[in-house]
Every structure is written in structure tokens, then in C-alpha cells.
Scaffold this motif. Structure first.
Motif, PDB file in Angstrom:
ATOM      1  N   THR A 227      -2.922   3.877   7.186  1.00  0.00           N
ATOM      2  CA  THR A 227      -2.139   3.503   8.360  1.00  0.00           C
ATOM      3  C   THR A 227      -0.812   2.911   7.875  1.00  0.00           C
ATOM      4  OG1 THR A 227      -3.365   1.400   8.463  1.00  0.00           O
ATOM      5  CG2 THR A 227      -4.092   3.186   9.920  1.00  0.00           C
ATOM      6  N   ARG A 294       7.242   6.665   8.947  1.00  0.00           N
ATOM      7  CA  ARG A 294       6.417   6.082  10.018  1.00  0.00           C
ATOM      8  C   ARG A 294       5.307   5.223   9.427  1.00  0.00           C
ATOM      9  NH1 ARG A 294      10.422   7.167  11.924  1.00  0.00           N
ATOM     10  NH2 ARG A 294      10.881   8.584  13.658  1.00  0.00           N
ATOM     11  N   HIS A 295       4.858   5.537   8.202  1.00  0.00           N
ATOM     12  CA  HIS A 295       3.836   4.694   7.570  1.00  0.00           C
ATOM     13  C   HIS A 295       4.401   3.325   7.196  1.00  0.00           C
ATOM     14  CE1 HIS A 295       0.255   7.118   7.410  1.00  0.00           C
ATOM     15  NE2 HIS A 295       0.883   8.139   6.866  1.00  0.00           N
ATOM     16  N   ALA A 300       2.173   5.275  12.017  1.00  0.00           N
ATOM     17  CA  ALA A 300       1.514   6.537  11.695  1.00  0.00           C
ATOM     18  C   ALA A 300       0.101   6.275  11.215  1.00  0.00           C
ATOM     19  CB  ALA A 300       2.302   7.302  10.635  1.00  0.00           C
ATOM     20  N   HIS A 353      -1.891  13.837   9.220  1.00  0.00           N
ATOM     21  CA  HIS A 353      -0.886  12.888   9.686  1.00  0.00           C
ATOM     22  C   HIS A 353      -0.602  12.991  11.182  1.00  0.00           C
ATOM     23  CE1 HIS A 353       2.664  10.269   8.931  1.00  0.00           C
ATOM     24  NE2 HIS A 353       3.253  11.001   9.866  1.00  0.00           N
ATOM     25  N   TRP A 354      -0.730  11.843  11.859  1.00  0.00           N
ATOM     26  CA  TRP A 354      -0.369  11.692  13.262  1.00  0.00           C
ATOM     27  C   TRP A 354       0.534  10.471  13.362  1.00  0.00           C
ATOM     28  CZ3 TRP A 354      -3.419  14.357  17.315  1.00  0.00           C
ATOM     29  CH2 TRP A 354      -4.399  15.214  16.799  1.00  0.00           C
ATOM     30  N   SER A 355       1.425  10.468  14.363  1.00  0.00           N
ATOM     31  CA  SER A 355       2.350   9.333  14.440  1.00  0.00           C
ATOM     32  C   SER A 355       2.815   9.091  15.866  1.00  0.00           C
ATOM     33  CB  SER A 355       3.567   9.591  13.538  1.00  0.00           C
ATOM     34  OG  SER A 355       4.404  10.579  14.118  1.00  0.00           O
TER      35      SER A 355
END
Length: 359
Positions: A227, A294-295, A300, A353-355
Motif C-alpha cells: 500500500t 501513488r504508492h 495505491a 496495481h489499483w489506485s
């Protein structure tokens, strides 16, 4: 004989003082477990009060002024390693090493470290000699001090007299600290990434939690792998790959506040090998991690989601939809659409990966 405090060029500091010397003093007080608060390079009310407390507890005049007397006491307690702008040459001068003693040290480091190329025996303990000493410590580790003690000449020991042994201990600790800064696989332990949804930024965190609940209620299996990635970790991953790919030279890697890593080893080959070791330890490929992503923004999530089809799941609009095959989230566009209703978007070309916005 006493150590040469004048070699350290320590300025007198007190309330109202600012700069790196103040920051060094604040870090020392932190080391000594005094409640100094944040290191801000400013000698304010807190620093004044804590300094007076330190002075009183150490039998000094409690006037809040950090001068020769206070410095002398602090140096005996480890402040030497916090001195702002301390170089190995300054340290050796403080330890009363003259030209002949520095030359003897250079010869001794060549011998115990089998340094290749060898240090030039010129009595100038600059950047190259410091790197050579660090390399010798990297090779010998806990054997550095006894090997160096055995190698240094009797003339050096006689010249330094009663301060020789304590000076060697200080020099050894300095070398150890320099070695600990060198890049390498050991850095993977620092600034660890998180795999907890709780570490995501709000309101994205709540969106992921809602999507996760819907997935679990529908019978999906979920493994979260990443995350939040601290910016310092992204920095290390980024430049380790850049170095391993020979896209940048070790001495050109820019520093980053908050991480005291040294990318430059005694030889170029050692610098690049350390970068390769870091790439392997981080288990990353040939593409540098983004310095800002984004991480690093806690926006993310990387996760593995699988299910037994068909999976009936409630989307963010309250509608129940059926998700078939493939029964994993990486390649199922129907599930991507469900995620979007919760405000969690899939990055198509990055499997887990999702964000917050699909990037």
C-alpha cells in the motif's frame, strides 16, 4: 596529552543561534535521551532548557551556553560523531595524528585491507583515504580494530601516548559508521513498505475498505502486497536500478533528506555491485521505481484477488453483478468496472496495481 578540540572548529552556541552546529547539538541531546523535540537547527526555548538540564546533570555551569567546557564533556560522551561537517582529516587532527602518523595509518590500511588500488602515502587523509578506511572496515568488520592495532607502528603508538587506545576506539567507531552508510542489500530493512490498508490516505482508504468488504462478502480471496511506500524507499529503489543499469554514476546520485546512504564505495566496481545487490534484495526489475507515485502518496494498493466463478458482488451503486472468468483481478475488466464504482481504479498494464485514479 589531551585531544585537540581546536581541530573541530566548534562554534559557541546559545539561545538565538541557528545552523548545522545547533542541529548537531540537538541530535546529541536526542542521543542522550533528553526531550529536545524536533531537530530544527534553531536554539530556542526548549534547546536552552534542555541544555541547562544537561549541564547541571554533568557538573557544568548551567548557563545554556554550549562552549568549550560543555563541548569537552559532550565529546567524551560521543558528541564527536555528531560534529557538523566532521571529516576523517578533522577527526585525525583531533586525535593528534600528525603527518607521520597519518602516513603510517595509510600504510596500515593498505596492508590490513589489501586495498586495490592502494592508498597514496602522502599524509593527506582526504576523500580517497576515507573511502579506503571504510573499505577496510567493510572487509574486516569486528577485526578492524585489532588488525589495525597490530599493524600501526610503535613510533605512532609512542607519539600518541596514553591517548592512543581511546583514539583508536574513536577512529574504529567512525569507520564503522562510515561503513554502515554504504549502499548495499542491508538497506532493504530500512523504511519498510506497508501492506496495510489502514496506512492508505483518506478518503481513498475508506473506498478501498468498502471495495474489500464487498469482495470478501462475495467470497473472494485477497492478499495485499503493498500500500504505502515511504519516499525514502522509493528513492533507494529508483537509484539502485539507475546505477545497476549504468544510467547514472554513483557520485551523481542526489542526496535525499532523511536518509544517510552513501552510494560511493572505494571502487566503481564495488559501487555498482552494491546497487545490483540492492536491486536483488528489493526484488525489482530493470525499470526504476518512480520517486513520486501513488504508492508514495498512500493512494495505491497492490493486491492479488481471486474467486470461484461466478462471483456475485455488490458494486458501489448498490447493484449486484456477476463476475466470471478469468477468476483473478489482474485481467478481469468486469471487476475493474466494479472497483471504479467504489473509486478504486485498475492500472491496466500493472497486474496487481489499483489506485485513486488508475495511475
Amino acid at each position: 596529552m589531551a585531544f585537540n578540540i581546536n581541530a573541530l572548529r566548534l562554534p559557541t552556541i546559545q539561545r538565538g543561534s541557528t545552523g548545522s552546529a545547533v542541529g548537531a547539538w540537538q541530535r546529541f541531546l536526542q542521543d542522550q535521551n533528553y526531550p529536545i523535540g524536533a531537530v530544527d537547527n534553531g536554539f530556542g526555548t526548549v534547546a536552552d532548557r534542555v541544555t541547562r538540564d544537561y549541564q547541571q546533570k554533568n557538573g557544568l555551569v548551567a548557563d545554556g551556553v554550549v562552549g568549550r567546557g560543555t563541548y569537552t564533556k559532550a565529546l567524551s560522551q560521543g558528541f564527536i560523531y555528531r560534529v557538523a561537517g566532521l571529516t576523517a582529516a578533522m577527526l585525525l587532527s583531533y586525535l593528534n595524528y600528525g603527518l607521520a602518523e597519518v602516513q603510517d595509518l595509510q600504510r596500515s590500511l593498505n596492508a590490513i585491507g589489501r586495498l586495490n588500488p592502494p592508498l597514496t602515502i602522502d599524509g593527506n587523509f582526504g576523500f580517497g583515504s576515507t573511502k579506503g578506511m571504510t573499505e577496510a572496515y567493510k572487509i574486516l568488520d569486528v577485526n578492524f580494530r585489532p588488525r589495525l592495532d597490530a599493524q600501526l607502528s610503535n613510533q605512532t603508538k609512542q607519539r600518541l601516548g596514553a591517548d592512543y587506545a581511546s583514539g583508536l576506539a574513536i577512529l574504529t567507531e567512525y569507520a564503522r559508521r562510515q561503513r554502515s552508510r554504504l549502499s548495499g542489500a542491508q538497506w532493504v530493512r530500512f523504511f519498510p513498505a506497508s501492506s496495510s490498508i489502514d496506512d492508505l490516505a483518506s478518503p481513498f482508504r475508506q473506498r478501498v475498505q468498502a471495495f474489500e468488504k464487498a469482495l470478501r462478502d462475495a467470497g473472494a480471496s485477497i492478499t495485499v502486497t503493498n500500500t504505502y511506500r515511504p519516499p525514502q524507499r522509493a528513492y533507494m529503489m529508483h537509484y539502485a536500478v539507475q546505477l545497476n543499469n549504468r544510467d547514472i554514476a554513483p557520485w551523481d546520485v542526489p542526496p535525499m533528506a532523511g536518509i544517510d546512504i552513501d552510494w560511493v564505495h572505494y571502487t566503481d566496481a564495488a559501487s555498482y555491485q552494491a546497487a545490483r545487490d540492492m536491486v536483488n534484495a528489493f526484488d525489482i526489475g530493470g525499470n526504476p521505481a518512480a520517486l513520486v507515485s501513488r504508492h508514495t502518496q498512500a493512494l495505491a494498493i497492490d493486491w492479488i484477488v481471486t474467486w470461484k466463478p461466478p462471483m456475485r458482488i455488490r458494486n458501489g451503486n448498490g447493484q449486484t453483478v456477476s463476475i466470471g472468468t478469468p477468476a483473478e483481478a489482474n485481467n478481469n475488466a468486469d471487476l475493474w468496472d466494479v472497483g471504479a464504482t467504489y473509486g478504486v481504479y485498475k492500472l491496466e498494464y500493472d497486474p496487481p496495481h489499483w489506485s485513486v485514479d488508475g495511475y
